[in-house]
Motif scaffolding. Structure first.
Motif, PDB file in Angstrom:
ATOM      1  N   SER A 159       0.123  -1.154  -7.894  1.00 13.74           N
ATOM      2  CA  SER A 159       1.313  -1.518  -8.670  1.00 13.74           C
ATOM      3  C   SER A 159       1.992  -2.764  -8.142  1.00 13.74           C
ATOM      4  CB  SER A 159       2.300  -0.349  -8.692  1.00 13.74           C
ATOM      5  OG  SER A 159       2.812  -0.100  -7.389  1.00 13.74           O
ATOM      6  N   THR A 160       2.071  -2.912  -6.795  1.00 16.33           N
ATOM      7  CA  THR A 160       2.807  -4.023  -6.205  1.00 16.33           C
ATOM      8  C   THR A 160       2.119  -4.480  -4.922  1.00 16.33           C
ATOM      9  OG1 THR A 160       4.888  -3.126  -7.048  1.00 16.33           O
ATOM     10  CG2 THR A 160       5.045  -4.790  -5.328  1.00 16.33           C
ATOM     11  N   ASN A 168       2.318  -9.155 -10.270  1.00 14.23           N
ATOM     12  CA  ASN A 168       2.745  -8.007  -9.452  1.00 14.23           C
ATOM     13  C   ASN A 168       2.518  -8.247  -7.965  1.00 14.23           C
ATOM     14  OD1 ASN A 168      -0.057  -7.902  -9.636  1.00 14.23           O
ATOM     15  ND2 ASN A 168      -0.130  -5.661  -9.591  1.00 14.23           N
TER      16      ASN A 168
END
Length: 216
Positions: free
Chosen positions: A100-101, A126
């Motif tokens: 996700s990040t 991201n």
């Protein structure tokens, strides 16, 4: 050879035969243009299974080592990752397709600038590149469910352990003398466990040298 064909050959000929089977890892490595993260003079050999020198003792790790680090991490899409020693950003770009990040930490301002510009060029939204000492991590962005170290280090500094979330893991190559071992450090509450998976090697990552002891 077209770069897309070279990437496919890298995955099929270098990575899959060496017991890397995680579909997330294979998909990401097969879709990130590694040549964009290499110096222009090295782009023709970007898919050879060798480290790519970036100068100042820094490298883009060879594809197989990158693949084995990522597979050992047992990545899930929800992971928030600290990518230590991102160099020109290749590892951050690969991770960005899997999690996700990504917080990509780089100590060299020139490499950090190159990483940031290339990630923007690829449309990666991201991942963020931060410049700072590698061994100190990114305490302001912590905790992280996963920390990846792009190079061999002699030990895992306490600040990096402290930045792991509960249940988080850190994957690195620890080198004692000429021997390197891929290890996974896991945090459970205030306790830490360490597993050694196999012998391997990677270039030493500057910034983790032990402080010299004082001698009278």
């Amino acid at each position: 050879m077209e770069t897309s064909t070279a990437r496919l050959n890298m995955v099929k000929s270098q990575i899959m035969p060496n017991r890397v089977s995680d579909p997330l890892v294979l998909e990401a490595l097969g879709n990130v243009p590694r040549e964009l993260f290499a110096p222009k003079a090295m782009r023709a050999v970007a898919y050879v299974d060798e480290d790519i020198p970036l100068g100042k003792g820094r490298f883009v790790l060879e594809p197989l080592i990158t693949a084995r680090l990522l597979q050992a991490a047992e990545i899930v899409p929800e992971d928030v990752v600290l990518d230590i020693g991102t160099g020109t950003g290749y590892s951050a770009a690969v991770l960005s397709r899997m999690v996700s990040t990504v917080v990509a930490l780089e100590s060299d301002p020139d490499l950090a600038a190159k990483a940031e510009s290339t990630l923007i060029e690829l449309g990666v939204d991201n991942a963020v590149v931060i410049t700072g000492p590698l061994a100190e991590g990114c305490p302001r962005q912590a905790p992280f469910s996963l920390i990846i170290v792009n190079g061999a280090i002699p030990h895992v500094p306490a600040p990096l352990r402290a930045q792991l979330a509960d249940g988080g893991r850190l994957v690195a190559v620890l080198r004692e003398g000429p021997v390197g071992r891929l290890v996974v450090v896991e945090r459970h509450g205030n306790a830490f466990g360490q597993r050694t998976l196999f012998d391997t090697d990677a270039p030493l990552l500057p910034g983790f040298e032990p402080a010299p002891s004082f001698i009278f």
